[in-house]
Design a protein around this motif. Sequence first.
Motif, PDB file in Angstrom:
ATOM      1  N   TYR A  61       0.857  -1.186   0.000  1.00  0.00           N
ATOM      2  CA  TYR A  61       0.000   0.000   0.000  1.00  0.00           C
ATOM      3  C   TYR A  61       0.891   1.232   0.000  1.00  0.00           C
ATOM      4  O   TYR A  61       1.897   1.283   0.725  1.00  0.00           O
ATOM      5  N   TYR A  62       0.522   2.232  -0.801  1.00  0.00           N
ATOM      6  CA  TYR A  62       1.320   3.455  -0.817  1.00  0.00           C
ATOM      7  C   TYR A  62       0.439   4.650  -1.174  1.00  0.00           C
ATOM      8  O   TYR A  62      -0.587   4.522  -1.842  1.00  0.00           O
ATOM      9  N   ASP A  63       0.850   5.826  -0.704  1.00  0.00           N
ATOM     10  CA  ASP A  63       0.116   7.062  -0.991  1.00  0.00           C
ATOM     11  C   ASP A  63       1.026   8.247  -0.731  1.00  0.00           C
ATOM     12  O   ASP A  63       2.107   8.108  -0.140  1.00  0.00           O
ATOM     13  N   ASP A  81      -9.463   8.292   1.570  1.00  0.00           N
ATOM     14  CA  ASP A  81      -8.951   7.009   1.098  1.00  0.00           C
ATOM     15  C   ASP A  81      -9.341   6.639  -0.329  1.00  0.00           C
ATOM     16  O   ASP A  81      -8.486   6.189  -1.101  1.00  0.00           O
ATOM     17  N   ILE A 133      -5.268   6.176  -1.882  1.00  0.00           N
ATOM     18  CA  ILE A 133      -4.399   5.052  -1.534  1.00  0.00           C
ATOM     19  C   ILE A 133      -4.393   4.051  -2.678  1.00  0.00           C
ATOM     20  O   ILE A 133      -5.405   3.826  -3.345  1.00  0.00           O
ATOM     21  N   THR A 134      -3.228   3.458  -2.957  1.00  0.00           N
ATOM     22  CA  THR A 134      -3.043   2.582  -4.098  1.00  0.00           C
ATOM     23  C   THR A 134      -2.338   1.307  -3.661  1.00  0.00           C
ATOM     24  O   THR A 134      -1.554   1.317  -2.708  1.00  0.00           O
ATOM     25  N   THR A 135      -2.591   0.206  -4.360  1.00  0.00           N
ATOM     26  CA  THR A 135      -1.944  -1.058  -4.050  1.00  0.00           C
ATOM     27  C   THR A 135      -1.202  -1.583  -5.274  1.00  0.00           C
ATOM     28  O   THR A 135      -1.553  -1.295  -6.417  1.00  0.00           O
TER      29      THR A 135
END
Length: 290
Positions: A123-125, A222, A226-228
Amino acid sequence: MANPVSKLLTHLLFFIVITSVPELSESTKTFTIVNYCKETIWPGLTHSENFSKGGFALKPSQSAVYTAPDGWSGRIWARTGCNFDKDGNGKCQTGACGTSINCTVPGSPPATIAEFTLGEPDYYDVSLVNGFNLPIAVKAVNGSGNCSTVGCDGDLKQKCPSELALKENDKVIACKSACDVFNTDEYCCRGMYGNPVACLPTNYSKSFKQVCPAAYSYAYDDPTSITTCSGADFIVTFCGSRNQTVCYYHDKQLACNGFNGSNSFKAISHSWWTLMLALLFMFNLLITFS
């Protein structure tokens, strides 16, 4: 007219740092951190449970490589306007994490933050919840899943509301969050506002989102932020655009591709760049003694 040798050195400065990375194991993730700003920055990098040895200087056009184990969770951001002595002690205008070049505490707001939680998937943002000091973009490379590029390409300092502006010598050096300025439950998403139903976008967070649609603008932003991604390495650029060609370290090789979602890249062997460093050293000698 610029000396052609010095011009070559300038263009290859990026690679001088990146080729010094250690051998990587299969259980690590690689972060290539790139400075496209016009001035030196001091990236801070902290594990969620460890605030030590996570800081260094990065001059314009330079990059550095950090490797993290699977399961690592942490933050990457930039400090600006720093002045450290020979022992690594000093102060920064924004993003300070103590009085040492090596971070001993989390970065202080306002600062743009890249956040990561590594696992399956990762997960990153990029977050503006603690304000803004520099543009950041995060790209996942050679992964599978969503893997979209996130971040804030725009410069919020140019459109910062006057009541949120942090100034130094009448120059806006960062944009504070409404929570830090007004300290109310509504702006800080706490108390009765401490849930995604009650905590809604405000005029301030909407203005942040307008400039930076691919970044967190408030605590419960969110769905769009937020991205995966699975199995990727990451490129973190400061002051870069999505269309720039970015070089990074992957699978024990130097690789280059665009920041526009292209998966194609040109890999350059580590040994070739080691030879190039030797040539650069010879060029330096020629300049010194000519």
